[in-house]
Design an enzyme around this catalytic site. Sequence first.
Site, PDB file in Angstrom:
ATOM      1  N   LYS A  13      43.656  42.101  43.649  1.00 28.76           N
ATOM      2  CA  LYS A  13      43.136  40.724  43.750  1.00 28.76           C
ATOM      3  C   LYS A  13      42.387  40.320  42.477  1.00 28.76           C
ATOM      4  O   LYS A  13      42.624  39.267  41.905  1.00 28.76           O
ATOM      5  CB  LYS A  13      42.193  40.583  44.966  1.00 28.76           C
ATOM      6  CG  LYS A  13      42.823  40.960  46.300  1.00 28.76           C
ATOM      7  CD  LYS A  13      41.850  40.794  47.465  1.00 28.76           C
ATOM      8  CE  LYS A  13      40.652  41.747  47.426  1.00 28.76           C
ATOM      9  NZ  LYS A  13      40.987  43.178  47.575  1.00 28.76           N
ATOM     10  N   ARG A  88      37.071  36.940  54.702  1.00 29.71           N
ATOM     11  CA  ARG A  88      37.398  38.290  55.131  1.00 29.71           C
ATOM     12  C   ARG A  88      37.341  38.443  56.643  1.00 29.71           C
ATOM     13  O   ARG A  88      37.582  39.534  57.149  1.00 29.71           O
ATOM     14  CB  ARG A  88      36.407  39.263  54.519  1.00 29.71           C
ATOM     15  CG  ARG A  88      36.976  40.117  53.374  1.00 29.71           C
ATOM     16  CD  ARG A  88      35.854  40.994  52.877  1.00 29.71           C
ATOM     17  NE  ARG A  88      36.247  42.152  52.143  1.00 29.71           N
ATOM     18  CZ  ARG A  88      36.312  42.212  50.810  1.00 29.71           C
ATOM     19  NH1 ARG A  88      36.102  41.148  50.079  1.00 29.71           N
ATOM     20  NH2 ARG A  88      36.604  43.348  50.215  1.00 29.71           N
ATOM     21  N   ARG A 127      39.492  53.171  39.165  1.00 29.11           N
ATOM     22  CA  ARG A 127      39.067  51.841  38.703  1.00 29.11           C
ATOM     23  C   ARG A 127      37.765  51.880  37.913  1.00 29.11           C
ATOM     24  O   ARG A 127      36.806  52.530  38.302  1.00 29.11           O
ATOM     25  CB  ARG A 127      38.898  50.922  39.926  1.00 29.11           C
ATOM     26  CG  ARG A 127      38.141  49.630  39.627  1.00 29.11           C
ATOM     27  CD  ARG A 127      38.411  48.559  40.637  1.00 29.11           C
ATOM     28  NE  ARG A 127      37.838  48.813  41.950  1.00 29.11           N
ATOM     29  CZ  ARG A 127      37.979  47.974  42.971  1.00 29.11           C
ATOM     30  NH1 ARG A 127      38.701  46.871  42.836  1.00 29.11           N
ATOM     31  NH2 ARG A 127      37.433  48.266  44.133  1.00 29.11           N
ATOM     32  N   ARG A 161      32.188  51.462  40.425  1.00 27.77           N
ATOM     33  CA  ARG A 161      31.485  51.020  41.627  1.00 27.77           C
ATOM     34  C   ARG A 161      31.121  52.198  42.519  1.00 27.77           C
ATOM     35  O   ARG A 161      31.941  53.084  42.742  1.00 27.77           O
ATOM     36  CB  ARG A 161      32.368  50.032  42.398  1.00 27.77           C
ATOM     37  CG  ARG A 161      32.346  48.644  41.780  1.00 27.77           C
ATOM     38  CD  ARG A 161      33.401  47.739  42.349  1.00 27.77           C
ATOM     39  NE  ARG A 161      33.474  47.746  43.807  1.00 27.77           N
ATOM     40  CZ  ARG A 161      34.343  47.015  44.497  1.00 27.77           C
ATOM     41  NH1 ARG A 161      35.195  46.224  43.872  1.00 27.77           N
ATOM     42  NH2 ARG A 161      34.362  47.071  45.807  1.00 27.77           N
ATOM     43  N   ARG A 172      36.358  50.847  54.328  1.00 36.09           N
ATOM     44  CA  ARG A 172      36.777  49.547  53.802  1.00 36.09           C
ATOM     45  C   ARG A 172      38.193  49.200  54.238  1.00 36.09           C
ATOM     46  O   ARG A 172      38.495  48.041  54.547  1.00 36.09           O
ATOM     47  CB  ARG A 172      36.664  49.553  52.272  1.00 36.09           C
ATOM     48  CG  ARG A 172      35.206  49.518  51.810  1.00 36.09           C
ATOM     49  CD  ARG A 172      35.034  49.975  50.385  1.00 36.09           C
ATOM     50  NE  ARG A 172      35.710  49.142  49.420  1.00 36.09           N
ATOM     51  CZ  ARG A 172      36.009  49.530  48.179  1.00 36.09           C
ATOM     52  NH1 ARG A 172      35.682  50.742  47.762  1.00 36.09           N
ATOM     53  NH2 ARG A 172      36.616  48.715  47.360  1.00 36.09           N
TER      54      ARG A 172
HETATM   55  P1  ADP Z   1      41.107  44.509  44.190  1.00 37.93           P
HETATM   56  O1  ADP Z   1      40.349  43.391  43.499  1.00 37.93           O
HETATM   57  O2  ADP Z   1      42.173  44.004  45.122  1.00 37.93           O
HETATM   58  O3  ADP Z   1      40.209  45.489  44.883  1.00 37.93           O
HETATM   59  P2  ADP Z   1      41.728  45.400  41.451  1.00 37.93           P
HETATM   60  O4  ADP Z   1      42.366  44.220  40.848  1.00 37.93           O
HETATM   61  O5  ADP Z   1      40.329  45.706  41.070  1.00 37.93           O
HETATM   62  O6  ADP Z   1      41.881  45.338  43.064  1.00 37.93           O
HETATM   63  O7  ADP Z   1      42.654  46.665  41.137  1.00 37.93           O
HETATM   64  C1  ADP Z   1      42.268  47.982  41.523  1.00 37.93           C
HETATM   65  C2  ADP Z   1      42.647  48.964  40.408  1.00 37.93           C
HETATM   66  O8  ADP Z   1      44.064  49.072  40.321  1.00 37.93           O
HETATM   67  C3  ADP Z   1      42.170  48.551  39.022  1.00 37.93           C
HETATM   68  O9  ADP Z   1      41.776  49.715  38.321  1.00 37.93           O
HETATM   69  C4  ADP Z   1      43.401  47.890  38.380  1.00 37.93           C
HETATM   70  O10 ADP Z   1      43.410  48.094  36.953  1.00 37.93           O
HETATM   71  C5  ADP Z   1      44.546  48.637  39.049  1.00 37.93           C
HETATM   72  N1  ADP Z   1      45.706  47.781  39.331  1.00 37.93           N
HETATM   73  C6  ADP Z   1      45.686  46.482  39.743  1.00 37.93           C
HETATM   74  N2  ADP Z   1      46.945  46.020  39.943  1.00 37.93           N
HETATM   75  C7  ADP Z   1      47.772  47.064  39.662  1.00 37.93           C
HETATM   76  C8  ADP Z   1      49.212  47.217  39.673  1.00 37.93           C
HETATM   77  N3  ADP Z   1      50.019  46.207  40.045  1.00 37.93           N
HETATM   78  N4  ADP Z   1      49.703  48.433  39.330  1.00 37.93           N
HETATM   79  C9  ADP Z   1      48.882  49.447  38.969  1.00 37.93           C
HETATM   80  N5  ADP Z   1      47.533  49.368  38.936  1.00 37.93           N
HETATM   81  C10 ADP Z   1      46.977  48.187  39.280  1.00 37.93           C
HETATM   82  P1  ADP Z   2      37.549  45.028  46.894  1.00 38.21           P
HETATM   83  O1  ADP Z   2      38.028  44.123  45.800  1.00 38.21           O
HETATM   84  O2  ADP Z   2      37.629  46.457  46.495  1.00 38.21           O
HETATM   85  O3  ADP Z   2      38.187  44.697  48.178  1.00 38.21           O
HETATM   86  P2  ADP Z   2      35.074  43.476  46.940  1.00 38.21           P
HETATM   87  O4  ADP Z   2      34.429  43.524  45.610  1.00 38.21           O
HETATM   88  O5  ADP Z   2      35.833  42.256  47.291  1.00 38.21           O
HETATM   89  O6  ADP Z   2      35.977  44.783  47.092  1.00 38.21           O
HETATM   90  O7  ADP Z   2      33.982  43.717  48.067  1.00 38.21           O
HETATM   91  C1  ADP Z   2      33.082  44.801  48.020  1.00 38.21           C
HETATM   92  C2  ADP Z   2      32.184  44.765  49.240  1.00 38.21           C
HETATM   93  O8  ADP Z   2      31.410  43.563  49.227  1.00 38.21           O
HETATM   94  C3  ADP Z   2      32.893  44.777  50.576  1.00 38.21           C
HETATM   95  O9  ADP Z   2      33.217  46.095  51.008  1.00 38.21           O
HETATM   96  C4  ADP Z   2      31.824  44.120  51.460  1.00 38.21           C
HETATM   97  O10 ADP Z   2      30.792  45.037  51.770  1.00 38.21           O
HETATM   98  C5  ADP Z   2      31.234  43.072  50.550  1.00 38.21           C
HETATM   99  N1  ADP Z   2      31.954  41.770  50.648  1.00 38.21           N
HETATM  100  C6  ADP Z   2      32.660  41.156  49.672  1.00 38.21           C
HETATM  101  N2  ADP Z   2      33.180  39.991  50.110  1.00 38.21           N
HETATM  102  C7  ADP Z   2      32.815  39.880  51.410  1.00 38.21           C
HETATM  103  C8  ADP Z   2      33.052  38.918  52.428  1.00 38.21           C
HETATM  104  N3  ADP Z   2      33.817  37.823  52.203  1.00 38.21           N
HETATM  105  N4  ADP Z   2      32.508  39.134  53.641  1.00 38.21           N
HETATM  106  C9  ADP Z   2      31.738  40.209  53.902  1.00 38.21           C
HETATM  107  N5  ADP Z   2      31.488  41.166  52.999  1.00 38.21           N
HETATM  108  C10 ADP Z   2      32.015  41.014  51.757  1.00 38.21           C
END
Ligand code: ADP
Ligand code: ADP
Length: 223
Positions: A13, A88, A127, A161, A172
């Site tokens: 994302k 969410r 990551r 993180r 999660r």
């Molecule tokens: P999210 O915001 O959904 O939690 P991230 O965009 O932070 O996910 O991506 C999680 C990890 O995976 C990061 O280290 C990113 O560089 C890597 N990543 C994201 N998209 C891809 C992909 N299509 N293929 C391989 N690695 C990816």
């Molecule tokens: P990821 O990209 O790995 O899914 P986020 O950075 O979006 O993680 O979220 C990290 C944490 O922040 C979540 O596990 C939750 O604890 C909190 N959080 C983020 N967005 C929301 C939301 N919309 N509602 C509730 N908790 C949230």
Amino acid sequence: MNIILIGPPGAGKGTQARILEETYGIVQLSTGDMFRAAIRDQEPLGLQAKALMEAGNLVPDDLTVQMLEARISKPDCAKGFILDGFPRTVPQAEALDRVLEAQNKKLDAVIEITADESALIERIAGRFTCASCGAGYHDAFKPTQKDGVCDSCGSQEFLRRSDDNAETMKTRLQAFHTQTAPILPYYKAKGILKEVDGMAEVQTVAKEIKEKLNSAILRYATG
Ligand code: ADP
Ligand code: ADP
Ligand code: ZN
């Protein structure tokens, strides 16, 4: 253009939101980033969110919605926004509709990014982000070009993180399945849900998202 990116942790994302920001000149609104900033700045909101986030649980809807509403009302969101990590829960999705209606805005598309569970765990484990500009990296899939130096800004400081560990990841993922996945039918019923395969390479995923967005805009423009 106003869009939502939905997907489990590690689906891509944040990575895709940054690409879309550049392509469309709209802002990324990541509720996770907002909570992490509140924790870093020792704001009361950060104190309320910290333990929940570290355990991998969601922050309560009322706190999250208030924070998002304040952010989405700022002038830089007028041209459009990409919601990353919000809504969410179903109550958050419903609250978002009320907030948007009050501001005379609408959602153009909801993009669901899917990925295999084993890939998610691998992505989360590797990551890291630039401490200075927030650029995202991965130990194996997207290392910095020069060891220890951010490609985008040259900073040599990076962050991992504390919730990106195997134990918290389980909670999660469970939160995603039980609390977040139920919002997909909500958007499907509105006819704005598009699914994208997040297992492909970053640029391939980006291309697929843009194609789906462009057809959504076109359909909207032509009625
Ligand atoms: P999210 O915001 O959904 O939690 P991230 O965009 O932070 O996910 O991506 C999680 C990890 O995976 C990061 O280290 C990113 O560089 C890597 N990543 C994201 N998209 C891809 C992909 N299509 N293929 C391989 N690695 C990816
Ligand atoms: P990821 O990209 O790995 O899914 P986020 O950075 O979006 O993680 O979220 C990290 C944490 O922040 C979540 O596990 C939750 O604890 C909190 N959080 C983020 N967005 C929301 C939301 N919309 N509602 C509730 N908790 C949230
Ligand atoms: Zn940087």
